[in-house]
Scaffold this active site. Structure first.
Site, PDB file in Angstrom:
ATOM      1  N   CYS A  26       0.845  -1.199   0.000  1.00 38.91           N
ATOM      2  CA  CYS A  26       0.000   0.000   0.000  1.00 38.91           C
ATOM      3  C   CYS A  26       0.881   1.250   0.000  1.00 38.91           C
ATOM      4  CB  CYS A  26      -0.877   0.034   1.238  1.00 38.91           C
ATOM      5  SG  CYS A  26      -1.926  -1.401   1.359  1.00 38.91           S
ATOM      6  N   ARG A  46       4.563   0.672  -6.286  1.00 39.27           N
ATOM      7  CA  ARG A  46       4.492  -0.279  -5.170  1.00 39.27           C
ATOM      8  C   ARG A  46       3.451  -1.361  -5.427  1.00 39.27           C
ATOM      9  NH1 ARG A  46       6.548   1.977  -0.330  1.00 39.27           N
ATOM     10  NH2 ARG A  46       4.993   1.004   0.966  1.00 39.27           N
ATOM     11  N   TRP A 106      -3.043  -2.323  -1.708  1.00 45.83           N
ATOM     12  CA  TRP A 106      -2.646  -3.640  -2.241  1.00 45.83           C
ATOM     13  C   TRP A 106      -3.324  -4.623  -1.314  1.00 45.83           C
ATOM     14  CZ3 TRP A 106       0.537  -7.859  -0.639  1.00 45.83           C
ATOM     15  CH2 TRP A 106       0.948  -8.698  -1.686  1.00 45.83           C
ATOM     16  N   ASN A 137      -0.990   1.068   5.966  1.00 45.83           N
ATOM     17  CA  ASN A 137      -0.187   0.084   5.253  1.00 45.83           C
ATOM     18  C   ASN A 137       0.289  -0.906   6.301  1.00 45.83           C
ATOM     19  OD1 ASN A 137       1.425  -1.349   3.492  1.00 45.83           O
ATOM     20  ND2 ASN A 137       3.178   0.025   3.741  1.00 45.83           N
ATOM     21  N   GLY A 138       0.027  -2.196   6.066  1.00 47.12           N
ATOM     22  CA  GLY A 138       0.482  -3.208   7.018  1.00 47.12           C
ATOM     23  C   GLY A 138      -0.640  -4.199   7.306  1.00 47.12           C
ATOM     24  N   GLU A 159      17.678 -16.165 -10.674  1.00 51.45           N
ATOM     25  CA  GLU A 159      17.273 -14.752 -10.797  1.00 51.45           C
ATOM     26  C   GLU A 159      16.750 -14.465 -12.191  1.00 51.45           C
ATOM     27  OE1 GLU A 159      16.485 -12.477  -8.997  1.00 51.45           O
ATOM     28  OE2 GLU A 159      16.536 -10.706 -10.267  1.00 51.45           O
ATOM     29  N   LYS A 165      13.034 -12.921 -13.037  1.00 54.53           N
ATOM     30  CA  LYS A 165      12.841 -11.697 -13.842  1.00 54.53           C
ATOM     31  C   LYS A 165      11.817 -11.960 -14.939  1.00 54.53           C
ATOM     32  CE  LYS A 165      14.046  -8.824 -11.997  1.00 54.53           C
ATOM     33  NZ  LYS A 165      14.234  -9.479 -10.763  1.00 54.53           N
ATOM     34  N   GLU A 197       8.196 -12.646 -13.425  1.00 53.24           N
ATOM     35  CA  GLU A 197       7.467 -11.567 -12.734  1.00 53.24           C
ATOM     36  C   GLU A 197       7.054 -10.443 -13.677  1.00 53.24           C
ATOM     37  OE1 GLU A 197       9.486  -9.418  -9.647  1.00 53.24           O
ATOM     38  OE2 GLU A 197      11.431  -9.773 -10.530  1.00 53.24           O
ATOM     39  N   HIS A 202      16.562 -36.174 -13.849  1.00 46.74           N
ATOM     40  CA  HIS A 202      15.831 -36.783 -12.722  1.00 46.74           C
ATOM     41  C   HIS A 202      14.366 -36.407 -12.747  1.00 46.74           C
ATOM     42  CE1 HIS A 202      19.578 -38.254 -11.113  1.00 46.74           C
ATOM     43  NE2 HIS A 202      20.105 -37.061 -11.326  1.00 46.74           N
ATOM     44  N   LYS A 238       6.558  -3.474  -4.764  1.00 43.39           N
ATOM     45  CA  LYS A 238       8.000  -3.228  -4.714  1.00 43.39           C
ATOM     46  C   LYS A 238       8.575  -3.629  -3.368  1.00 43.39           C
ATOM     47  CE  LYS A 238      11.982  -1.860  -6.132  1.00 43.39           C
ATOM     48  NZ  LYS A 238      12.707  -2.725  -7.084  1.00 43.39           N
TER      49      LYS A 238
HETATM   50  C1  AGP Z   1      12.452  -8.832  -7.347  1.00 44.25           C
HETATM   51  O1  AGP Z   1      12.408  -8.471  -8.726  1.00 44.25           O
HETATM   52  C2  AGP Z   1      11.113  -8.788  -6.711  1.00 44.25           C
HETATM   53  N1  AGP Z   1      10.522  -7.527  -6.853  1.00 44.25           N
HETATM   54  C3  AGP Z   1      11.096  -9.331  -5.293  1.00 44.25           C
HETATM   55  O2  AGP Z   1      11.439 -10.698  -5.379  1.00 44.25           O
HETATM   56  C4  AGP Z   1      12.050  -8.673  -4.288  1.00 44.25           C
HETATM   57  O3  AGP Z   1      13.386  -8.995  -4.607  1.00 44.25           O
HETATM   58  C5  AGP Z   1      11.738  -9.240  -2.898  1.00 44.25           C
HETATM   59  O4  AGP Z   1      10.407  -8.907  -2.579  1.00 44.25           O
HETATM   60  C6  AGP Z   1      12.677  -8.724  -1.806  1.00 44.25           C
HETATM   61  O5  AGP Z   1      12.536  -7.327  -1.700  1.00 44.25           O
HETATM   62  P1  AGP Z   1      13.655  -6.523  -0.849  1.00 44.25           P
HETATM   63  O6  AGP Z   1      14.961  -6.725  -1.569  1.00 44.25           O
HETATM   64  O7  AGP Z   1      13.193  -5.100  -0.844  1.00 44.25           O
HETATM   65  O8  AGP Z   1      13.699  -7.135   0.531  1.00 44.25           O
END
Ligand code: AGP
Length: 601
Positions: free
Chosen positions: A2, A27, A73, A97-98, A476, A480, A483, A499, A596
């Site tokens: 949020c 976000r 969110w 937020n939370g 990674e 990418k 997501e 396997h 984010k």
């Molecule tokens: C990465 O592209 C994602 N947005 C997500 O996996 C992110 O790395 C993860 O939520 C951790 O966030 P942080 O590094 O702010 O702790």
């Protein structure tokens, strides 16, 4: 997560609040709303979906000088207008937020006190609690101070009350919240980009502190209502840094900043001598075991860190995702260092691990991007990456900067532990200095990666394979792609394919094979030939050239010392993911369902 923005001052508040919400769009959210004082009454307007739907309902010239806004969110309750913030109960209107963890029991108690709830949210329950407490003590500050003792969980609140049309209140526990000030008035915001257009002067609100904010005054109290002196900080980035600067997407801009980000990060800790590494990292020498704990891409940097530190510093490293580690028996001791990696420094699971380790008197190191974030402030040691404001939800430059830090840590520890000798140290130092230019050249070769993306973007599943550090990078690269393009992608240890997974390989199934570890090269090539024999469309990423073409496409990358190699490998794969997503018309900077910074469990 949020987004919260609030303003009180001499200017009309609606335009500033909407700008703030737009700056927080990255976000991730599914509804938006605003509440503001108009002719001494609180008006609330909310809309499902994007901020443009909210803007269509607003009169930007309305004579209002105090208000709060929110992008939601969804955590509790569907993404609809009823559950959108702000929420009002009785005299109070709030944004949040939370997650309020004890909201169910509070809701039951408040229902017995005749409160009726319209939404499914924990936020509305918190608002009813404020109103309930206020009815008893008729004092807003005392109400908020009492609420802190009752509420459990994470929260950042923006609060306004019908009985006080000139004051904005703010309250936080775990979820981030800043207070900012410019010549027209004062703001609250979840994150700096929301206010960067107006000011770079801000105050960090700490857990359980209450802020009482009018147009020309900010007073912060602790939860005993004693005034707390706060220092005004200056955010070093410009507003331009938080805008696209001509790139189509923030993600592309941030990928293109990686040479500078790498150099800024390295230069902050390394001046070309081992002494500079000694000065910055000698606290690491006390530890015999390292646990690297993080989430998502930050976790993936830990996988690279493990490969490097174990191989070149001879220290055992355990890497775990924070959401698992926080609930398990960790077997750490006073010779263990728990390293938390986090771009935002606010990820709830990672922060919870930090607090668990500290509670168990285990030393913690935070590798973080956001200065003054909760994880940065609470860790025993902190190493800041110098990635600047990262707006795109999919991290790129922060991930690369975290890899740079692990390369420095490994180099220092490897030399101290006698695994890296002076000759190899010289080679590493040379490559460290060559890297900004090599990063640039790798980025400049983007058309090669884009052409390959144009051949695979229609596929519904795409595999990544690699061994050792190449597998860590493939994790990674796969995230990418997933997501931002929503394509199902999985990264596998190349030796694991036979396997089970290899049954998924059909004719033309794209398999992106990373093969840079010279020690494992032959083995990886055999695995590539296995999938090729089953019809896969193989895209090979390597720092080595080959006579026979056992692949369909080849991405060549500069050959640097293995401690630094991961920093180069990831770049083509970031750009490949970007182009695949672009070809599929995806919302690259704000992928669906993602945020984010995940400041809730
Ligand atoms: C990465 O592209 C994602 N947005 C997500 O996996 C992110 O790395 C993860 O939520 C951790 O966030 P942080 O590094 O702010 O702790």
């Amino acid at each position: 997560m949020c987004g919260i923005i609030g303003y009180v001052g001499k200017d009309k508040c609606i335009p500033k609040i909407i700008h703030g919400l737009e700056a927080l769009e990255y976000r991730g959210y599914d509804s938006a709303g605003i509440s503001y004082f108009f002719k001494n009454k609180i008006k609330t307007i909310k809309a499902e979906g994007k901020i443009v739907n909210l803007k269509a309902l607003l009169n930007f010239n309305e004579e209002s000088y105090l208000g709060i806004g929110h992008t939601r969110w969804a955590t509790h309750g569907k993404a609809n207008k009823t559950n959108a913030h702000p929420h009002s109960v009785g005299k109070f209107t709030i944004v949040h937020n939370g997650i309020i963890e004890n909201y169910s029991e509070l809701k039951e108690k408040l229902i017995k006190e005749k409160y009726v709830f319209k939404s499914e949210t924990d936020t509305e329950v918190a608002c009813a609690l404020f109103d309930f407490l206020y009815k008893k003590n008729k004092n807003i500050l005392e109400t908020l101070s009492e609420a802190i003792k009752i509420l459990k969980g994470s929260y950042a609140f923006g609060i306004i009350c019908n009985d006080d049309a000139n004051t904005l209140y703010a309250l936080r526990n775990t979820s981030p919240l800043i207070i900012a000030t410019d010549e027209t008035g004062n703001f609250i915001a979840s994150d700096v980009p929301a206010i960067l257009k107006f000011t770079n002067k801000y105050i960090l609100l700490e857990d359980n502190e209450i802020a009482q904010i009018t147009a020309d005054k900010i007073v912060v109290y602790n939860n005993n209502l004693e005034i707390v002196k706060k220092n005004i900080k200056t955010f070093s980035e410009s507003y331009e840094a938080a805008t696209k600067n001509g790139y189509e997407h923030f993600m592309l801009k941030e990928i293109n900043e990686q040479d500078k980000v790498y150099k800024n990060t390295i230069d902050y800790y390394f001046d070309g001598t081992i002494e500079s590494l000694e000065k910055n990292f000698n606290f690491l020498n006390k530890f015999e075991r390292i646990d690297i704990v993080a989430c998502g891409s930050a976790y993936h940097t830990g996988l690279v860190g493990k490969c490097l530190i174990e191989k070149y510093a001879n220290i055992p490293v355990n890497v775990e995702v924070a959401s698992e580690y926080r609930y398990k028996n960790c077997f750490y001791n006073n010779k263990t260092l728990v390293i938390l990696v986090s771009q935002s420094g606010e990820t709830a699971d990672t922060l919870a691990v930090l607090r668990k380790a500290k509670n168990d008197q285990i030393k913690t190191l935070a590798i973080v991007n956001v200065v003054g974030s909760s994880i940065a402030r609470e860790a025993d040691y902190v190493i800041y990456i110098k990635a600047g404001c990262e707006i795109a939800v999919a991290t790129t430059k922060a991930y690369l900067a975290q890899l740079a830090i692990f390369s420095l840590i490994t180099t220092y520890l490897g030399y101290k532990n006698g695994v890296i000798d002076s000759k190899e140290l010289t080679t590493i130092f040379k490559d460290i200095n060559l890297l900004p230019n090599l990063i640039n050249k790798t980025i400049a070769n983007y058309e090669t990666y884009f052409k390959i993306a144009d051949k695979i973007y229609k596929h519904k599943q795409i595999f990544f394979i690699g061994r050792g550090i190449d597998y860590a990078i493939s994790m990674e690269a796969s995230l990418k792609l997933k997501e931002i393009s929503y394509i199902n992608s999985v990264a596998y240890q190349a030796g694991e394919l036979k396997h089970g997974t290899i049954s998924l390989i059909d004719k033309n199934t794209p398999v992106i094979a990373i093969a840079t570890d010279k020690y494992l090269l032959e083995k990886t090539i055999s695995n590539i030939k296995e999938v090729k024999a089953r019809g896969a469309f193989v895209i090979l990423v390597s720092n080595t050239t080959f006579k026979d073409h056992f692949y369909d496409e080849f991405i060549t990358i500069a050959d640097v010392h293995p401690i630094l190699q991961s920093i180069i490998i990831i770049i083509p794969l970031q750009l490949l993911a970007y182009k695949v997503a672009k070809n599929n018309g995806c919302n690259i900077d704000k992928p669906k369902n993602l945020a984010k910074s995940v400041t809730v469990e």
